[in-house]
Design a protein around this motif. Structure first.
Motif: not given
Length: 131
Positions: A55-75
Motif C-alpha cells: 500500500i505504501l509503495l503504491t502510494a509512493s508511486l502515486a505521490m511521485d506521479l502527482a508531484q510531477y503532474l501538479y508541477k507540470t500543470i501549475a507551471w
C-alpha cells in the motif's frame, strides 16, 4: 557558488532522489512479491506487513506521479498566464507558494517509501527469526 548554481545542484539532487525513490518502490514491490512466494500462485496470501508495504509503495508511486503532474500543470498555467494575460515575457518572479504542493507530494513520497521499507524489514526479521 552563486544562487543559480545552488539551484542547479538542488534541482539535480531532487530529481535524483525522485528517480531513486521510484526505483526503490518498484524494487520493494518485487521484494514483497518474492517474499510472499509469487503471491502463492495467485492465491494471494500476504502478511499484514507485506500488505502495508505494498500500500505504501503504491502510494509512493502515486505521490511521485502527482508531484510531477501538479508541477507540470501549475507551471504551464503560470507561464501561460504571464505570457497571455499579463503580457510579460522574460524574467519575472513566481510566487513561492506555487511549489508548496510539489514539496508536500515529495515529502509524502519519501515518508511512504521509508515506512514501506520499515514494514519490509519487519516482515523479513519475522520470517528469518532474527530477533
Amino acid at each position: 557558488m552563486n544562487i543559480s548554481e545552488a539551484r542547479e545542484v538542488f534541482y539535480e539532487a531532487s530529481d535524483m532522489a525522485s528517480d531513486i525513490a521510484r526505483k526503490l518502490a518498484l524494487a520493494g514491490i518485487g521484494v514483497v512479491w518474492l517474499v510472499a512466494g509469487g503471491l502463492k500462485a495467485s492465491g494471494v496470501t500476504l502478511t499484514r506487513e507485506e500488505l502495508w508495504a505494498l500500500i505504501l509503495l503504491t502510494a509512493s508511486l502515486a505521490m511521485d506521479l502527482a508531484q510531477y503532474l501538479y508541477k507540470t500543470i501549475a507551471w504551464s498555467i503560470w507561464a501561460w498566464w504571464k505570457e497571455n494575460r499579463a503580457g510579460q515575457d522574460g524574467m519575472c518572479g513566481a510566487p513561492s507558494s506555487i511549489n508548496y504542493p510539489t514539496w508536500w507530494f515529495f515529502t509524502l513520497k519519501m515518508l511512504s517509501m521509508a515506512a514501506a521499507y520499515g514494514f519490509i524489514i519487519i516482515d523479513l526479521i519475522q520470517r528469518l527469526n532474527v530477533l
